[in-house]
Write a protein that holds these residues in place. Structure first.
Motif, PDB file in Angstrom:
ATOM      1  N   HIS A 123       0.846  -1.196   0.000  1.00  0.00           N
ATOM      2  CA  HIS A 123       0.000   0.000   0.000  1.00  0.00           C
ATOM      3  C   HIS A 123       0.886   1.252   0.000  1.00  0.00           C
ATOM      4  N   TRP A 138      -4.253   9.402   0.941  1.00  0.00           N
ATOM      5  CA  TRP A 138      -4.570   8.100   0.356  1.00  0.00           C
ATOM      6  C   TRP A 138      -4.467   6.982   1.381  1.00  0.00           C
ATOM      7  N   ALA A 142      -7.424   4.420   2.295  1.00  0.00           N
ATOM      8  CA  ALA A 142      -7.221   2.970   2.215  1.00  0.00           C
ATOM      9  C   ALA A 142      -7.521   2.294   3.544  1.00  0.00           C
ATOM     10  N   TRP A 147      -9.199  -0.868   1.717  1.00  0.00           N
ATOM     11  CA  TRP A 147      -8.869  -1.131   0.323  1.00  0.00           C
ATOM     12  C   TRP A 147      -7.748  -2.158   0.214  1.00  0.00           C
ATOM     13  N   LEU A 152      -6.509   0.585  -4.050  1.00  0.00           N
ATOM     14  CA  LEU A 152      -5.804   1.853  -3.835  1.00  0.00           C
ATOM     15  C   LEU A 152      -5.200   2.341  -5.142  1.00  0.00           C
TER      16      LEU A 152
END
Length: 248
Positions: A123, A138, A142, A147, A152
């Motif tokens: 990630h 972000w 996530a 996610w 992502l």
């Protein structure tokens, strides 16, 4: 009642222990109730329950994810303190420098206090080339929406796609043209498909990622020969390739 069920399940799970062959116990004496790690694989007892097997997988995945951070931090430390000898340490450990460089680059981009334990190394790798503020945004998304790495990546690509018309129009009058060999173009198209995005966005994302690495790390790896194209992403350190699995 709910608490009792949870406790019972926890008790069952705690019985699944991930052992290690480092104790040098002869094979015939290995405890049959343990999943034992070997240098070349796992020794799994035939009577392992589903809960025990599930917990073993959870622990293994945690080790794999953490090891990327560990190796990255290890190389960063070595390069900073043993500039004249760290490559010897890498060779002695039998590690691949190109892969380690990917780990180290992500580790530099995310100091310990900014890493999210709930998210994987991958990630973080997906958004490592972005400014810190965007990285945090972000990562928040996530973590909040649970996610996968692919989700992502798709969200970041979708956000970039919305910005393309404006940026492309502004650069259309001055953008240079490139003559590309057909083989490279086909390979890039395949890479874009595997990454779950279109070719144009993949090229932009890749170039941006590469530029960030040069500007931040001050290093660049020479383009591999045509015979090493299968490892081209690993050598260049492109987005989503440092120990990547495509859908985690």
């Amino acid at each position: 009642m709910g608490h009792a069920k949870t406790s019972a399940r926890s008790s069952r799970l705690s019985a699944a222990r991930l052992g290690s062959s480092r104790t040098h116990r002869p094979d015939s004496e290995a405890e049959p109730s343990k999943v034992v790690t070997l240098q070349t694989g796992l020794r799994i007892p035939t009577g392992l329950s589903f809960d025990e097997w599930e917990l073993a997988g959870l622990r293994l995945s945690g080790i794999v994810n953490s090891s990327s951070w560990w190796l990255g931090d290890w190389l960063v430390y070595g390069k900073e303190r043993y500039a004249d000898r760290y490559q010897r340490g890498i060779a002695t450990a039998g590690l691949q420098y190109q892969t380690l460089r990917n780990y180290a680059w992500v580790a530099r981009r995310f100091p310990l206090h900014r890493r999210r334990a709930a998210l994987s190394f991958q990630h973080h790798s997906e958004i490592a080339s972005l400014p810190n503020e965007e990285q945090d945004m972000w990562l928040d998304q996530a973590e909040l929406k649970n996610w996968t790495t692919r989700q992502l990546r798709n969200a970041v690509n979708a956000a970039r796609q919305k910005m393309l018309p404006t940026s492309a129009a502004a650069a259309s009058n001055s953008s240079p043209t490139l003559d590309l060999p057909g083989g490279d173009f086909d390979r890039w198209r395949q890479a874009a498909e595997l990454s779950g995005t279109n070719l144009e966005q993949w090229v932009l994302s890749t170039l941006d990622h590469a530029a960030q690495r040069v500007l931040i790390e001050g290093e660049w790896t020479a383009v591999p020969s045509a015979d090493s194209t299968s490892d081209r992403h690993g050598a260049w350190g492109l987005p989503g390739t440092a120990g990547a699995d495509a859908d985690t």
